[in-house]
Design a protein around this motif. Structure first.
Motif, short mmCIF file in Angstrom:
data_model
loop_
_atom_site.label_atom_id
_atom_site.label_comp_id
_atom_site.label_asym_id
_atom_site.label_seq_id
_atom_site.Cartn_x
_atom_site.Cartn_y
_atom_site.Cartn_z
N ASP A 152 0.82 -1.21 0.00
CA ASP A 152 0.00 0.00 0.00
C ASP A 152 0.85 1.26 0.00
OD1 ASP A 152 0.93 -0.51 2.52
OD2 ASP A 152 -0.89 0.12 3.55
N PHE A 155 1.16 3.44 -3.15
CA PHE A 155 0.16 4.45 -3.49
C PHE A 155 0.29 5.63 -2.54
CE2 PHE A 155 -1.74 0.21 -4.26
CZ PHE A 155 -1.79 0.25 -5.65
N ARG A 156 1.47 6.19 -2.47
CA ARG A 156 1.76 7.23 -1.48
C ARG A 156 0.95 8.49 -1.73
NH1 ARG A 156 7.90 8.29 -1.26
NH2 ARG A 156 7.48 9.03 0.84
N THR A 157 0.61 8.77 -2.97
CA THR A 157 -0.08 10.02 -3.30
C THR A 157 -1.52 9.82 -3.73
OG1 THR A 157 0.75 9.90 -5.59
CG2 THR A 157 2.09 11.11 -3.99
N ASP A 158 -1.98 8.57 -3.76
CA ASP A 158 -3.34 8.28 -4.23
C ASP A 158 -4.13 7.61 -3.11
OD1 ASP A 158 -5.67 7.40 -5.50
OD2 ASP A 158 -4.65 7.17 -7.42
N ASP A 159 -4.88 8.40 -2.37
CA ASP A 159 -5.63 7.86 -1.24
C ASP A 159 -6.68 6.86 -1.68
OD1 ASP A 159 -4.15 9.47 0.36
OD2 ASP A 159 -5.70 10.97 0.73
N THR A 160 -7.32 7.11 -2.83
CA THR A 160 -8.40 6.24 -3.30
C THR A 160 -7.88 4.84 -3.62
OG1 THR A 160 -9.57 8.15 -4.22
CG2 THR A 160 -10.23 5.97 -5.00
N GLN A 161 -6.79 4.75 -4.40
CA GLN A 161 -6.23 3.45 -4.75
C GLN A 161 -5.68 2.73 -3.53
OE1 GLN A 161 -3.50 3.20 -7.98
NE2 GLN A 161 -4.76 4.36 -9.41
N ARG A 162 -5.04 3.50 -2.64
CA ARG A 162 -4.47 2.89 -1.44
C ARG A 162 -5.57 2.27 -0.58
NH1 ARG A 162 -1.89 6.98 0.24
NH2 ARG A 162 -3.51 7.81 1.59
N ASN A 245 4.84 7.36 4.70
CA ASN A 245 3.66 8.03 4.16
C ASN A 245 3.89 9.53 4.03
OD1 ASN A 245 1.67 6.00 3.72
ND2 ASN A 245 1.52 5.73 5.93
N SER A 247 1.14 11.41 2.98
CA SER A 247 -0.22 11.95 3.13
C SER A 247 -0.44 12.45 4.56
CB SER A 247 -1.25 10.87 2.78
OG SER A 247 -2.54 11.23 3.20
#
Length: 591
Positions: A152, A155-162, A245, A247
């Motif tokens: 996971d 997907f450091r910059t994509d909250d939806t995919q993570r 992370n 985010s």
């Protein structure tokens, strides 16, 4: 064939429905997959399952892996997962445990957990659990650890995919833990999954939280037992989450998990020396680094709170406990005291209040108390900020005759009043560390009259302008403070410590609170405080001065003792009969 045999119009409908509504698009997608599972092609595949042998399974594996990775249409990829689920269930001999087919398919299905399609991810989760039972424990541990638990972070910059991946991963691991016996699940794998689950239980995404909460419960029947067993791995997992992370939302979620971990570790008996534990030291450094590196943003107060919580857990001690061994000169800086104190004066009002409460918690736990003048400065800065905001409200244009709205002071549970209540709490609690005889490193010298007067002057000002909630909090602070002053015999000079003006204002405030028609929750504490003051020989002078002013100036807001007691409502008078009797006997004798 599962995708090729589908009506081509459905893909056209899918495109336009998804464009209009993502939720409706998911419903249609699920319906298409359900229809595919009942299709003639899928029925044919199921009829072929009893014919699968070890040899033709080995031949089918590469082709199905290719369809799973590059197959066009969700129906095809779901069909591959369903096919291998059926094979593992009906023909386990065709997939030998630890064999090449089981290992290669497990790795391939692990990749399908990242599929963009939710139905594929759900099917892959069940298939992964079925194949996990056909793999050696070492191989299962390696695949889960290397390909899933840390994936996971990609997907450091994509909250939806993570979050979508985490939901699928939770379902897959829950199935694995439920279906596999203890011999298949190695202890290090269980610890790694538990550590991941502990942190993600505090996710702000409801679907992620709902997936990992049952997984944690499956592995750890009790939270305290799970933390005690896996806390080293949990600390490492949370430390890595802070480091990897980027985010802000993820860091806030991780901070919540750190506070929860600290609360559980605080309960362990006998209490270990957490300050010397390497795992705790690394976690504390990771939290401190995150707080130092991030700019101020809405929610930063939660990060500051986690820094205070873990510091309090590591260095908690009671009064007169022996001080920690070794050099403690740099403990305040190492725990981030200056950083926590700084956040009390920056950020949103909610975050400032959170930082003030965190600062109080870590000082109380470590007994590294700041001097009284510093506590006074914290409240002065908070009060000044609220004054500035109030001026902005007053400067707004409004219709003639329209009153100024109460957005800050006077509005119950507003962020401004929460902050003011927190800083007053810090100030009052610091007073309670003052001792007549200093016996502990955390004890403070007796307060000067000017310091007490400054506190009561500010708290009375906030009481007079505050809402019911703030008034209740302030009355409770006064009650604790006067009790401490009496216990330590720091109020021996009586009313002279406060002066005539403050005695009158304090008596008026107690009368107002005890007669407040809005809530019995305020009337009772006010009368309890008044009774406690009247019962102490030195402190009753405060009320005597105030009541004397009522007799000499009938036009003032104060009323005489007799009228005060008569105006108390019957229900409160019955509940506080002892305090009223003390008031009447003690103050009548003084008069």
């Amino acid at each position: 064939s599962l995708s090729m045999m589908e009506d081509s119009k459905l893909q056209y409908y899918q495109f336009h429905i998804e464009k209009a509504s993502a939720e409706k698009g998911k419903e249609l997608e699920a319906a298409r997959v359900s229809n595919s599972r009942d299709s003639e092609s899928m029925k044919l595949l199921r009829n072929l399952v009893p014919l699968i042998t070890e040899e033709n399974a080995a031949a089918l594996a590469p082709r199905t892996r290719e369809s799973l990775a590059r197959g066009v249409g969700a129906n095809t990829r779901v069909g591959v997962c369903d096919f291998w689920i059926a094979v593992c269930f009906e023909r386990p001999s065709a997939v030998p445990t630890g064999g090449a087919v089981a290992t290669s398919m497990l790795r391939s299905v692990a990749g399908a957990l990242l599929d963009a399609n939710r139905e594929v991810r759900n099917a892959a989760a069940s298939c992964f659990a079925s194949l996990a039972r056909r793999n050696a424990p070492q191989e299962l541990t390696r695949i889960v650890s290397e390909r899933l638990l840390q994936h996971d972070l990609e997907f450091r910059t994509d909250d939806t995919q993570r979050n979508a991946f985490r939901v699928s991963l939770a379902r897959a691991l829950w199935e694995v833990c439920r279906r596999c016996d203890d011999e298949t699940l190695q202890p290090e794998l269980i610890s790694a999954i538990a550590a991941k689950a502990f942190g993600l239980r505090w996710s702000s995404d409801a679907e992620v939280k709902g997936g990992w909460e049952p997984l944690w419960s499956e592995l750890c029947p009790t939270t305290s037992g799970g933390v005690e067993k896996h806390f080293k791995v949990i600390c490492a997992e949370l430390s890595m989450a802070f480091a990897e992370n980027i985010s802000r939302a993820e860091k806030v979620n991780t901070a919540k998990a750190v506070s929860a971990l600290a609360a559980q570790l605080d309960k362990q008996l006998p209490r270990p020396n957490w300050a010397q534990d390497p795992s705790m030291q690394e976690l504390q450094k990771a939290v401190l680094s995150s707080v130092q590196s991030l700019p101020t943003f809405d929610g930063s107060g939660i990060l500051v709170r986690s820094l205070a919580d873990i510091g309090a857990t590591m260095h908690r001690r009671k009064r007169n406990d022996p001080p920690p061994a070794g050099d403690t000169s740099g403990v305040e800086d190492a725990l981030g005291f200056p950083l926590i104190r700084g956040f009390v004066s920056k950020g949103s009002l909610t975050d400032r209040a959170s930082a003030a409460r965190a600062y109080l918690e870590v000082m109380s736990a470590t007994r590294l108390w700041a001097p009284l003048d510093e506590a006074a400065q914290l409240h002065a800065a908070a009060s000044q900020k609220v004054d500035e905001l109030q001026k902005e409200v007053e400067a707004e244009k409004r219709e003639p005759g329209e009153s100024v709205p109460k957005r800050h002071r006077g509005k119950g549970q507003s962020p401004a009043e929460e902050m003011l209540s927190a800083t007053l709490d810090v100030w009052a609690t610091t007073f309670q560390q003052c001792r007549k005889e200093v016996e502990d490193e955390g004890d403070l010298e007796p307060p000067e009259a000017a310091e007490l007067q400054a506190f009561f002057r500010e708290s009375l000002s906030e009481f007079e302008a505050g809402s019911l909630t703030l008034r209740l909090n302030i009355v409770r602070l006064w009650k604790h403070l006067f009790a401490h002053l009496a216990e330590e015999k720091l109020f021996s000079k009586g009313a002279a410590l406060l002066g005539e003006e403050l005695c009158v204002r304090l008596t008026a405030a107690l009368q107002d609170a005890s007669l407040d028609a809005r809530s019995e929750r305020l009337r009772r504490p006010a009368l309890e405080l008044a009774g406690a003051l009247a019962g102490d020989a030195a402190q009753r002078e405060v009320l005597a001065r105030g009541l004397a002013a009522a007799s000499s100036s009938p036009s003032s807001a104060l009323v005489t003792l007799e009228r005060w007691i008569d105006k108390v409502d019957d229900a409160t008078a019955e509940q506080c009969s002892e305090q009223l009797a003390t008031l009447k006997s003690a103050l009548t004798a003084v008069a």
